[in-house]
Motif scaffolding. Structure first.
Motif, PDB file in Angstrom:
ATOM      1  N   ASP A 468       0.810  -1.216   0.000  1.00  0.00           N
ATOM      2  CA  ASP A 468       0.000   0.000   0.000  1.00  0.00           C
ATOM      3  C   ASP A 468       0.845   1.269   0.000  1.00  0.00           C
ATOM      4  O   ASP A 468       0.378   2.330  -0.410  1.00  0.00           O
ATOM      5  N   THR A 469       2.114   1.182   0.429  1.00  0.00           N
ATOM      6  CA  THR A 469       2.971   2.372   0.390  1.00  0.00           C
ATOM      7  C   THR A 469       3.437   2.693  -1.032  1.00  0.00           C
ATOM      8  O   THR A 469       3.812   3.833  -1.320  1.00  0.00           O
ATOM      9  N   LEU A 470       3.440   1.678  -1.931  1.00  0.00           N
ATOM     10  CA  LEU A 470       3.857   1.899  -3.322  1.00  0.00           C
ATOM     11  C   LEU A 470       2.671   1.881  -4.272  1.00  0.00           C
ATOM     12  O   LEU A 470       2.863   1.834  -5.489  1.00  0.00           O
ATOM     13  N   PHE A 471       1.479   1.927  -3.722  1.00  0.00           N
ATOM     14  CA  PHE A 471       0.282   1.796  -4.551  1.00  0.00           C
ATOM     15  C   PHE A 471       0.176   2.962  -5.530  1.00  0.00           C
ATOM     16  O   PHE A 471       0.222   4.131  -5.138  1.00  0.00           O
ATOM     17  N   PHE A 472       0.068   2.623  -6.832  1.00  0.00           N
ATOM     18  CA  PHE A 472      -0.045   3.579  -7.926  1.00  0.00           C
ATOM     19  C   PHE A 472       1.174   4.500  -8.026  1.00  0.00           C
ATOM     20  O   PHE A 472       1.064   5.642  -8.487  1.00  0.00           O
ATOM     21  N   LYS A 473       2.324   3.981  -7.619  1.00  0.00           N
ATOM     22  CA  LYS A 473       3.577   4.692  -7.834  1.00  0.00           C
ATOM     23  C   LYS A 473       4.371   3.996  -8.936  1.00  0.00           C
ATOM     24  O   LYS A 473       4.015   2.917  -9.398  1.00  0.00           O
ATOM     25  N   LYS A 474       5.484   4.608  -9.357  1.00  0.00           N
ATOM     26  CA  LYS A 474       6.257   4.086 -10.478  1.00  0.00           C
ATOM     27  C   LYS A 474       6.734   2.660 -10.213  1.00  0.00           C
ATOM     28  O   LYS A 474       6.733   1.808 -11.112  1.00  0.00           O
ATOM     29  N   GLU A 475       7.140   2.369  -8.970  1.00  0.00           N
ATOM     30  CA  GLU A 475       7.636   1.033  -8.652  1.00  0.00           C
ATOM     31  C   GLU A 475       6.567  -0.038  -8.874  1.00  0.00           C
ATOM     32  O   GLU A 475       6.891  -1.180  -9.209  1.00  0.00           O
ATOM     33  N   MET A 476       5.307   0.333  -8.694  1.00  0.00           N
ATOM     34  CA  MET A 476       4.231  -0.630  -8.909  1.00  0.00           C
ATOM     35  C   MET A 476       4.119  -1.008 -10.381  1.00  0.00           C
ATOM     36  O   MET A 476       4.003  -2.195 -10.726  1.00  0.00           O
ATOM     37  N   PHE A 477       4.176  -0.036 -11.271  1.00  0.00           N
ATOM     38  CA  PHE A 477       4.021  -0.306 -12.704  1.00  0.00           C
ATOM     39  C   PHE A 477       5.254  -0.960 -13.315  1.00  0.00           C
ATOM     40  O   PHE A 477       5.167  -1.629 -14.341  1.00  0.00           O
ATOM     41  N   ASP A 478       6.421  -0.772 -12.681  1.00  0.00           N
ATOM     42  CA  ASP A 478       7.632  -1.403 -13.198  1.00  0.00           C
ATOM     43  C   ASP A 478       7.583  -2.922 -13.072  1.00  0.00           C
ATOM     44  O   ASP A 478       8.264  -3.633 -13.822  1.00  0.00           O
ATOM     45  N   LYS A 479       6.802  -3.428 -12.120  1.00  0.00           N
ATOM     46  CA  LYS A 479       6.738  -4.868 -11.871  1.00  0.00           C
ATOM     47  C   LYS A 479       5.479  -5.497 -12.456  1.00  0.00           C
ATOM     48  O   LYS A 479       5.034  -6.543 -12.000  1.00  0.00           O
ATOM     49  N   ALA A 480       4.895  -4.853 -13.424  1.00  0.00           N
ATOM     50  CA  ALA A 480       3.661  -5.386 -14.024  1.00  0.00           C
ATOM     51  C   ALA A 480       3.946  -6.683 -14.770  1.00  0.00           C
ATOM     52  O   ALA A 480       5.001  -6.851 -15.392  1.00  0.00           O
ATOM     53  N   ARG A 481       2.980  -7.610 -14.705  1.00  0.00           N
ATOM     54  CA  ARG A 481       3.072  -8.880 -15.432  1.00  0.00           C
ATOM     55  C   ARG A 481       1.882  -8.958 -16.377  1.00  0.00           C
ATOM     56  O   ARG A 481       0.729  -8.946 -15.942  1.00  0.00           O
ATOM     57  N   THR A 482       2.177  -9.035 -17.663  1.00  0.00           N
ATOM     58  CA  THR A 482       1.141  -9.015 -18.687  1.00  0.00           C
ATOM     59  C   THR A 482       1.141 -10.336 -19.447  1.00  0.00           C
ATOM     60  O   THR A 482       2.211 -10.857 -19.792  1.00  0.00           O
ATOM     61  N   GLY A 483      -0.045 -10.842 -19.702  1.00  0.00           N
ATOM     62  CA  GLY A 483      -0.136 -12.091 -20.443  1.00  0.00           C
ATOM     63  C   GLY A 483      -1.498 -12.277 -21.076  1.00  0.00           C
ATOM     64  O   GLY A 483      -2.475 -11.611 -20.699  1.00  0.00           O
ATOM     65  N   MET A 484      -1.543 -13.187 -22.049  1.00  0.00           N
ATOM     66  CA  MET A 484      -2.791 -13.511 -22.735  1.00  0.00           C
ATOM     67  C   MET A 484      -2.853 -15.024 -22.922  1.00  0.00           C
ATOM     68  O   MET A 484      -1.863 -15.642 -23.323  1.00  0.00           O
ATOM     69  N   GLN A 485      -4.008 -15.587 -22.618  1.00  0.00           N
ATOM     70  CA  GLN A 485      -4.155 -17.032 -22.674  1.00  0.00           C
ATOM     71  C   GLN A 485      -5.341 -17.404 -23.554  1.00  0.00           C
ATOM     72  O   GLN A 485      -6.450 -16.887 -23.362  1.00  0.00           O
TER      73      GLN A 485
END
Length: 897
Positions: A468-485
């Motif tokens: 919650d301290t990094l919520f919607f900060k740059k560090e949060m988006f840097d660790k995004a995991r994207t996929g399609m199945q």
């Protein structure tokens, strides 16, 4: 009333007396005349008329000039109705018209009803009053109605020329307020001056529970009431509460205005002004409330609350809360500071507005410690909740052939203890309905070939793991995991030997990622000591994919057995339904997607897959060949109905869904049997008690280090199975009435429970206003009720744990909540419990509520524990006077974490 009332009453005169004839040339010979006398008509049925009258002021004119005189236009603007039950009396000498008993006059939007109506057209005045019956009681009080405004006086005197009126002992309602006055002077259609006004929200104007007595007042219907010196009376007893002047807004629509704050005190923050702000009536469809708190040590809070609705389309509400909390004073050892926030959004779309499109939202996110530390929230159910969940979804159905479904969802899950947040923003799902390529045109699908069907499913996710301290900060988006199945299941089902249902399927799956990983051992330049490097995991951006497939088969049937008793017995029969099934699943190894890397400088190698950090996981390297089994049991009984008129026995459920399940992995080299899972439930005492139980039985024994070993428990000196875990929950709800209990909606929205096992939701110092949409109260039948309504809720839970041989009760508690109405207006409730494991009383709350007709009084007390507090409130229910209240509480001590 306007000057037209003069013509309304005169219409009764002309319609009753009759008509006059005029002649153009010769006058008829006069007949013998008689002096005019007072005349009265007494018809057998009430006099009624509806007409448009000529000008009643026409005088006698010369007949020689009559042909050249233009007909005068009527001054009436519409039709006139009048009615009198007994008679309409006309006195030409005194120029007075009297309508007696059930008198009514209607013209345009004016309506006058009374026992007697007298019109003096010489003085231009109308008088309406009441009648006395044979017992001396007054009946048929006047009722004057103009549009939506209604006045019910004892008598009224009106001058149609000046548009002024005097009204005695009038009663009128303006929105939620009822007003009774000794004398009212009507200046015009929009201004009334009152003397001796009693203003209240009580329904009984003759005997109100309370009222504000104003010596002088000014009423502008539909807008406001302005009063001079005003005293508050309770039960007709004056109180020292007085105001030199006051203003009461009256409007059919919402109006913007100031919300006065409440005064309070906090042990660690000092004195406070709470829940003060401004209400913005932005539209009939949405509004906005801005509230704030301020404490003398510098703490403050802001809240934005908005509700919106569109009839037959959607409705919802939004709450945004922010608090800057300071404990103690700067320089003291217990000084601390934190900022917390919470966002709630609830949206519902009417499914009838568009059946093929649906949108919904249920959002509850913010700081993990908001409900534990909040200045205004005092609900233990919300503060003890460990998770916050949110979901926003849009679904669309395309009525094509085959049908296509599309949905876009955003999900959020937050653990308030670990402060970990999991979010998918967004999740895209699309599916094409089942296609039967070999089914005949008539639609009959029978057999293996005709039941072959295939389907297509797509799922795409953008996942985030953060705190919650990094919520919607740059560090949060840097660790995004994207996929399609992509998933394509091909399946069919058929019957064998008439009684066995067989299904088989092949599932193909393809997964796409935009980011993979690479692991390698990195050697340091000048290592001081071994090891001479470390394993480094690098992100590799770019498209990559893997493909998997699997097979599954299952066969099942249903077995019925009935045991019958004598017809004279209370239990006539017991029916046992068994649903056994055997399944087989095959998953090959996909080791081709695995690579190796060095773990140290010596060259020791380990295997990994570049897809292991993906949103949908990684392909399996191990080969699986499982056989599963499941046996579901249901026991029902037919019992003789106590009702002698019943023609058939009553069916009850003895045991529902007693299930045994497990599997055997033929590909494993050891520990092939999985633990057996047993679960079941039943309803007892006329379905008021819900009992659920579950247990896990492990066939393998434990080794020296309390780990599972490839030796059966019975071979190790134990029983056939070793119970590793078990739990049982019992929920019992008992009530004396059939009415459903109101749910704690706001408590559930905060993340707590809808029942009151953890107490009722309460926001400190918040206005407690009656919901205008609630049903009207039942007629008051006194302050004593022989039938005392009550309800009791019990929740019992016990959990046994023996995974590593500990053999202990890990949790064991009993929660209870009880409410009763000692009288129709007194409600007492208590919530408490006992933790048998920790040997202590759980959260306890005592609630007292007193319905004081137009007022509401309640007292909440949590006598002990970390969340101890008490609060007292008394205030007027009606929203227009909701600021007239007294609220006092001792807030619970809050610890910043």
């Amino acid at each position: 009333m306007r000057t037209n009332l003069f013509y309304i009453v005169l219409s009764a005169y002309f319609l009753t007396i009759g008509s006059s004839n005029l002649f153009a040339q010769d006058l008829p010979k006069s007949k013998k005349s008689f002096p005019a006398k007072n005349q009265a008509t007494k018809p057998e049925k009430p006099l009624e008329s509806e007409t448009e009258l000529p000008n009643p002021t026409i005088k006698k004119i010369d007949t020689l000039k009559l042909d050249t005189v233009k007909k005068m236009k009527s001054v009436l603007e519409g039709k006139v109705k009048y009615r009198a039950k007994k008679y309409a009396k006309f006195d030409q000498k005194k120029k007075i018209i009297t309508l007696y008993d059930g008198a009514e006059l209607n013209y345009l939007d004016y309506e006058l009803k009374s026992g007697i109506i007298v019109f003096d057209y010489e003085k231009n005045e109308v008088y309406a009053g009441r009648l006395k019956d044979s017992l001396g009681n007054y009946t048929q009080l006047p009722l004057f109605k103009q549009g939506a405004n209604v006045v019910e006086p004892d008598s009224i005197r009106f001058n149609y020329k000046t548009k002024k009126a005097l009204i005695w002992n009038s009663r009128t309602s303006q929105q939620e307020m009822n007003i009774r006055t000794d004398v009212v002077k009507k200046e015009n259609d929009s201004v009334y001056f009152m003397k001796g006004a009693r203003i209240t929200t009580a329904k009984d104007l003759d005997d109100p529970e309370y009222y504000f007595f104003a010596r002088k007042a000014k009423l502008v219907p539909g807008k406001k009431v302005v009063v001079g010196l005003t005293n508050m009376y309770i039960a007709n007893v004056p109180t020292p509460i007085a105001l030199p002047f006051a203003f009461f807004p009256i409007t059919e629509k919402s109006r913007s205005g100031i919300i006065p704050p409440s005064f309070g005190q906090n042990n660690t923050r000092g004195y406070a002004l709470q829940n003060g702000g401004y209400y913005f009536a932005l539209s009939d469809k949405y509004d906005l409330t801005v509230l704030g708190d301020y404490f003398t040590n510098g703490s403050y809070a802001l809240r934005f609350e908005s509700s919106y609705a569109s009839k037959y389309n959607f409705n919802g509400n939004v709450n945004v809360r922010f608090e800057n909390q300071i404990n103690s004073e700067r320089g003291f050892p217990d000084y601390s500071k934190s900022r917390v926030y919470n966002i709630q959004w609830s949206h519902m779309k009417d499914p009838k507005s568009n059946p093929n499109s649906r949108f919904s939202a249920s959002v509850n996110l913010g700081s993990s410690q908001y409900f534990q530390q909040s200045i205004n929230i005092a609900n233990i159910g919300s503060s003890l909740n460990n998770t916050l969940n949110s979901s926003i979804s849009y679904q669309k159905t395309f009525n094509s052939l085959p049908q296509v479904n599309l949905s876009v969802t955003a999900n959020h899950s937050q653990n308030t203890q670990t402060k970990q947040i999991s979010m998918t923003l967004p999740t895209l799902q699309a599916s094409v309905d089942r296609i039967f390529p070999f089914a005949p045109k008539d639609g009959v699908k029978k057999g293996f070939i005709k039941n072959i069907n295939l389907q297509y499913n797509l799922r795409a996710e953008n996942q985030f793991q953060t705190t919650d301290t990094l919520f919607f900060k740059k560090e949060m988006f840097d660790k995004a995991r994207t996929g399609m199945q992509h998933t394509i299941p091909l399946s069919t089902n058929f019957k064998v030997f008439k009684h066995f249902s067989v299904s088989t399927s092949v599932n193909y799956q393809e997964t796409w990622y935009l980011k993979t990983i690479r692991k390698e051992f990195q050697v340091t330049s000048n290592p001081p000591v071994l090891p001479a490097g470390k394993v480094v995991t690098r992100d590799v951006n770019g498209f990559d994919a893997f493909r998997t497939y699997s097979f599954s088969n299952s066969v099942g049937t249903v077995i019925y057995g009935t045991f019958k008793f004598k017809e004279t017995a209370k239990i006539q029969s017991i029916r046992h339904t068994i649903t056994p099934s055997i399944s087989h699943s095959y998953l090959p190894s996909f080791e081709k997607y695995y690579d190796t890397y060095a773990t140290d400088a010596s060259g020791t190698m380990a295997r990994y897959t570049r897809f292991e950090n993906g949103a949908f996981g990684a392909p399996s390297e191990s080969f699986a060949n499982n056989i599963g089994f499941s046996i579901n049991n249901k026991f029902e009984a037919k019992v003789r109905d106590k009702d002698s008129t019943a023609t058939a026995p009553k069916k009850i459920v003895l045991l529902n869904n007693l299930t045994f399940s497990g599997n055997y992995d033929m590909a494993a080299d050891s520990l092939r049997w999985s633990p057996m899972r047993i679960s079941g439930g039943t309803l007892l005492f006329k379905q008021k008690m819900n009992v659920n139980f579950a247990a896990t039985l492990d066939p393998y024994a434990l080794g020296d280090k309390n780990q599972r070993i490839n030796t059966f428990n019975i071979e190790n000196g134990g029983g056939l199975f070793r119970m590793t875990s078990a739990n049982m929950t019992i929920n019992y709800s008992l009530t004396s009435s059939k009415d459903d209990k109101k749910k704690n909606i706001q408590g559930a929205r905060n993340g707590g429970r809808e029942d009151d096992l953890f107490g009722n939701n309460a926001e400190i110092n918040s206005p407690q206003v009656t919901d205008p949409n609630e049903e009207e109260e039942e007629e008051f039948s006194g302050f004593y009720n022989a039938e005392i309504p009550w309800d009791v809720n019990l929740a019992y839970s016990v959990t046994y744990s023996n995974i590593t041989g500990e053999k202990k009760i890990s949790s064991h508690s009993l929660m209870v909540s009880a409410n009763t109405n000692l009288t129709p207006k007194w409600t007492i409730g208590v919530s408490s419990g006992y933790d048998f494991t920790n040997k202590g009383v759980t959260f306890t709350q005592i609630r007292l509520n007193r319905d004081l007709m137009s007022w509401n009084m309640n007292f909440n007390w949590s006598p002990f524990g970390q969340n101890s507090f008490w609060g007292f409130f008394i205030g007027i229910k009606a929203g227009v006077l909701s600021d007239i209240k007294y609220d006092k509480q001792q807030q619970r001590d809050q610890t910043l974490r």
